[in-house]
Write a protein that holds these residues in place. Structure first.
Motif, PDB file in Angstrom:
ATOM      1  N   MET B 185      -5.153 -20.486 -12.836  1.00  0.00           N
ATOM      2  CA  MET B 185      -4.685 -21.867 -12.919  1.00  0.00           C
ATOM      3  C   MET B 185      -3.851 -22.208 -11.685  1.00  0.00           C
ATOM      4  O   MET B 185      -2.655 -21.978 -11.635  1.00  0.00           O
ATOM      5  CB  MET B 185      -3.879 -22.118 -14.198  1.00  0.00           C
ATOM      6  N   THR B 186      -4.532 -22.713 -10.660  1.00  0.00           N
ATOM      7  CA  THR B 186      -3.804 -23.138  -9.468  1.00  0.00           C
ATOM      8  C   THR B 186      -3.132 -24.470  -9.777  1.00  0.00           C
ATOM      9  O   THR B 186      -3.411 -25.089 -10.811  1.00  0.00           O
ATOM     10  CB  THR B 186      -4.774 -23.343  -8.300  1.00  0.00           C
ATOM     11  N   PHE B 187      -2.241 -24.921  -8.897  1.00  0.00           N
ATOM     12  CA  PHE B 187      -1.604 -26.223  -9.113  1.00  0.00           C
ATOM     13  C   PHE B 187      -2.668 -27.314  -9.268  1.00  0.00           C
ATOM     14  O   PHE B 187      -2.528 -28.209 -10.083  1.00  0.00           O
ATOM     15  CB  PHE B 187      -0.654 -26.553  -7.957  1.00  0.00           C
ATOM     16  N   HIS B 188      -3.731 -27.207  -8.468  1.00  0.00           N
ATOM     17  CA  HIS B 188      -4.750 -28.256  -8.519  1.00  0.00           C
ATOM     18  C   HIS B 188      -5.709 -28.118  -9.693  1.00  0.00           C
ATOM     19  O   HIS B 188      -6.615 -28.925  -9.845  1.00  0.00           O
ATOM     20  CB  HIS B 188      -5.507 -28.323  -7.193  1.00  0.00           C
ATOM     21  N   ARG B 189      -5.501 -27.096 -10.528  1.00  0.00           N
ATOM     22  CA  ARG B 189      -6.274 -27.017 -11.764  1.00  0.00           C
ATOM     23  C   ARG B 189      -5.405 -27.361 -12.967  1.00  0.00           C
ATOM     24  O   ARG B 189      -5.832 -27.227 -14.108  1.00  0.00           O
ATOM     25  CB  ARG B 189      -6.862 -25.617 -11.929  1.00  0.00           C
ATOM     26  N   MET B 190      -4.179 -27.768 -12.708  1.00  0.00           N
ATOM     27  CA  MET B 190      -3.291 -28.118 -13.833  1.00  0.00           C
ATOM     28  C   MET B 190      -3.671 -29.483 -14.388  1.00  0.00           C
ATOM     29  O   MET B 190      -3.986 -30.398 -13.639  1.00  0.00           O
ATOM     30  CB  MET B 190      -1.836 -28.181 -13.366  1.00  0.00           C
TER      31      MET B 190
END
Lengths: 316, 532
Positions: B185-190
């Motif tokens: 879960m990268t920031f851009h997958r939050m």
């Protein structure tokens, strides 16, 4: 609809109208799009497993941002241009002191005439109100002029207008000030220049008769100020003839720039004089020692107004 | 600890009644926040109904002093005890760890501490209600608040204590988002809700201390006669306004950003579409958080602050319009070519889009200097504020409550009832607050216990609208409570959503997931992928 009784009311209506139509069109655009999409792309018509995979559209998003930026900058600049007109009073307006108190408005003309919750001004003449508060914050609101200004204890604020419509205009307090906030109302009467002059002359005539009966209270504000100037001992250090004693001479100084201790320049306006009376050490004139006592608690607001009126009346 | 049963029961049934008071489970703390803040919402709402009753027609139903207390408590309760805490502390607490695939927040004990601080602060404020009340307005403007004979000290201390609750919650969430995201879960997958909560947390941590200091200065000035704000003691009343709005303007974004986050979740799920412009929505939350610190002076255009300050605050305020409009645009565009279902959460989300757009656009009038001179402190501002806060945040909240209700309690709310009360609230809201724009333009000042007879008609309409809102909420509370016991059992993922909270049971088990999920794609992968 609310009457437009001053030039500022007229400008307000134009800009308000422009923003209103922009807002209405934007709102209709957004809501039409939503309603249209909801009907057209309703589940009954669209397979939930076959919706397209759209990430976004950089060009479209950027153009919305840029377009909106241009529009809000137009509103901002237009608003600022109109606001500058509200700020900058023309030369030599008719000045009226207004003191807000829980819960009444006290108007004080330069000839010493005092009215409560009532103000009479001439039509088509610039009028400048000089506000102070005796207790908490109030706000002097004239809806028909589309103008308001907070009335703050310990600070002079001003508002100017040029009334264009004869008749009575309501004045309301717009800053919450306690129990009778909603009853802190006044009436602003706009009369013709001739009627205004007669109105003042009649009163002055009546006053002169009273002065002959040695009524000191009704002296003009400048006269009251002159009295205070001697009574409170100002003359010990300040002259009104240009001669330097312990403090700087005070004739012809009002509204002019003066060099301060730290080399900066400052206008000697109403707020400067009040500050010099209440906190004498705050902005010392260059070349003088900080010896003056504070007049905090010694001078009432209307007495400070009187002293200022006196200083204004002195020429070089 | 119930080692033996761990992972079998759900978080609601584990342990006895007392275990709720000492729980460190973020879900239970979230639920406790939810019920506490909703209780305060009911109290604040009843005050609102009384306010509207007084204003039904000119003359006095209550004494002006009582009226002044009513609007003070309505404002203070709704702001400090409902709208600031409810989305982050209730829904955020419950769903943040679930949505990032974590077992709990980073600091569970601190989380419970926040809750008790909130209760402590709230009790101080409630104590004020029973010891003379407060009549300063929720803004506590000096020098009125320094001279008022009412229980100002109790309420301001309450705000001070509740502030710590807000700061600690924000801190907890920031650390949790940074440190506890599931693998992949990268920031851009939050989910965008978490971006919104993250932006909110930044404001909570940075701005809240200022209101704490400010109300403490009020207490010191009242008790020790130290002259900060009262000119009689050498203070400056305008300084108070700067301090107050330095917090309270960013606080408006503490209130709205989490609501916006919920809209991003609901709109995508109910239209089966990937969010339009993920990056733009995510970063516009941060942009709004940043700009929010630079616009406080727009509350003070006629306060006597310098014209230069007015110029700067006006232009900076205009900037807020841009990230906000981007969001509205992107949510609308998300609907395009979707497969849209109109269940209650979606109806609230659409209500948000309508009402918040009006709230945002009317902000343009107030940001424009010369126009604000007339509209400031009139009902126009009251209407604008309610369109943003109730039309925005509360609609977002109600969308969120209905959307997540099956996850939180394992039961569905009744759909038809949900739609009926949404309709009543939407209708009532507009009938109540649209006329107030007009009243403000006519020059009716706010906080007036009595008004000129010329304002009567639209005030009557407004009051009648408030009864529809009241009925809508009454119906909602009735069916929500009913559904807790009798609602249809919900599956794990009744909406077919893609975010992680839907991958565990409903209600979730104590430690959230059987095993920590691994994230391989973004949160909104609906629809058919383009082959690239």
């Amino acid at each position: 609809m609310l009457p437009q009784a001053s030039s500022s009311a007229h400008s307000f209506e134009i800009l308000f109208g422009v923003i209103f139509w922009f807002s209405l069109i934007s709102f209709l655009a957004v809501s039409t799009a939503i309603v249209f999409f909801v009907i057209k792309f309703h589940r009954t018509r669209r397979d939930p497993f076959k919706t397209p995979f759209i990430h976004g559209h950089t060009v479209l998003e950027t153009s919305v941002a840029v377009g909106l930026f241009v529009v809000v900058m137009i509103f901002f600049i237009w608003g600022w241009a109109d606001y500058k007109k509200i700020l900058n009073a023309p030369q030599d307006p008719l000045e009226i002191n207004v003191i807000g108190k829980q819960w009444l408005w006290e108007m004080e003309y330069s000839n010493g005439r005092k009215l409560i919750n009532e103000m009479v001004v001439p039509k088509d003449e610039p009028v400048k109100l000089l506000f102070s508060s005796a207790d908490v914050i109030h706000s002097f609101f004239i809806p028909n002029f589309r103008l308001k200004q907070d009335v703050v204890p310990g600070l002079y604020t001003t508002l100017w207008f040029q009334a264009s419509l004869l008749g009575e205009h309501p004045v309301l307090c717009a800053e919450y000030c306690g129990s009778a906030h909603s009853k802190m109302l006044a009436t602003l009467k706009v009369v013709s220049k001739e009627d205004y002059d007669t109105w003042q002359k009649q009163w002055e005539k009546a006053k002169t008769q009273k002065v002959e009966e040695a009524q000191e209270d009704a002296a003009s504000m400048a006269e009251q100020g002159k009295g205070l100037f001697t009574q409170k001992g100002c003359t010990a250090c300040h002259t009104v003839t240009g001669q330097k004693l312990i403090g700087p001479p005070l004739n012809g100084i009002f509204g002019k720039e003066v060099e301060l201790q730290d080399g900066s320049k400052h206008f000697r306006d109403e707020n400067y004089i009040r500050e010099s009376l209440m906190t004498p050490g705050a902005k010392m004139v260059k070349g003088f020692a900080p010896l003056m006592p504070t007049f905090q608690g010694t001078l009432s607001d209307s007495e400070v107004n009187a002293v200022i009126a006196y200083l204004k009346s002195l020429k070089e | 600890m119930h080692q033996a049963t761990q992972g079998h029961g759900n978080y609601l049934t584990e342990g006895g009644f007392w275990s709720w008071f000492t729980t460190l489970d973020h879900k239970r703390i979230g639920v406790m926040y939810l019920f506490t803040t909703l209780a305060f919402f009911i109290v604040g709402g009843l005050f609102a109904v009384l306010i509207r009753l007084e204003l039904f027609r000119p003359g006095n139903l209550f004494s002006p002093d009582l009226y002044n207390q009513l609007f003070t408590f309505h404002g203070a309760i709704m702001i400090f005890m409902f709208i600031i805490p409810i989305i982050p502390a209730a829904l955020g607490n419950f769903f943040l760890p679930l949505m990032i695939g974590a077992k709990d927040v980073a600091f569970p004990r601190l989380n419970l501490t926040s809750y008790y601080l909130f209760i402590g602060g709230a009790m101080l404020a409630v104590a004020a209600l029973f010891s003379g009340g407060v009549d300063t307005g929720w803004t506590f403007y000096a020098p009125y608040s320094l001279r008022s004979q009412t229980a100002v000290i109790l309420v301001t201390l309450g705000v001070f204590v509740m502030g710590f609750s807000s700061i600690l919650t924000g801190l907890n969430f920031m650390v949790t988002i940074h440190k506890l995201r599931a693998p992949g879960m990268t920031f851009h997958r939050m989910p965008l809700f978490l971006w919104a909560i993250y932006a909110t947390a930044i404001i909570q941590v940075l701005a809240t201390p200022v209101i704490g200091i400010t109300v403490l200065l009020i207490v010191m000035e009242r008790v020790l006669q130290i002259g900060f704000f009262d000119p009689k003691l050498g203070g400056d009343p305008v300084l108070f306004q700067h301090f107050f709005w330095f917090y309270s303007h960013p606080a408006v974004y503490i209130m709205i950003l989490p609501g916006m986050g919920i809209i991003s979740e609901v709109v995508t799920v109910f239209s089966r579409k990937h969010i339009f412009g993920y990056v733009a929505i995510a970063y516009s939350s941060l942009a709004i958080a940043f700009i929010s610190f630079l616009v406080w002076g727009h509350h003070m255009f006629v306060s006597g602050q310098s014209p230069l300050a007015n110029l700067l605050f006006s232009v900076l305020t205009m900037m807020v319009a841009i990230p906000t409009a981007i969001k509205i645009f992107n949510w609308t565009a998300t609907l395009y070519k979707g497969s849209i279902q109109l269940q209650t959460p979606m109806l609230y989300a659409l209500s948000f889009l309508f009402l918040f757009t009006i709230g945002g656009l009317t902000g343009l009038f107030l940001a424009t200097l010369s126009v604000d001179v007339h509209l400031h402190d009139t009902y126009f501002v009251v209407a604008h504020f309610h369109y943003v806060m109730m039309g925005g945040t509360v609609m977002g909240l109600l969308a969120g409550i209905h959307y997540w209700w099956p996850k939180m309690f394992g039961r569905m709310y009744p759909e038809l009832s949900g739609k009926i009360s949404c309709f009543l609230i939407f209708l009532g809201f507009n009938v109540t607050f649209l006329p107030q724009f007009y009243l403000g333009r006519l020059g009716m000042p706010r906080r007036y216990a009595d008004y000129d007879a010329s304002f009567t008609t639209w005030n009557m309409v407004s009051t009648i609208g408030s009864w529809f809102i009241f009925a809508g909420f009454l119906w909602m509370f009735a069916y929500l409570i009913w559904s807790l016991f009798r609602g249809e059992k919900a599956g794990d993922n009744p909406w077919g959503a893609k975010t992680l909270e839907w991958q565990t049971s409903s209600p979730p088990q104590v430690y959230n997931f059987e095993k920590i999920p691994e994230v391989k794609e973004g949160p909104y992968h609906y629809g058919v992928m383009k082959t690239e």
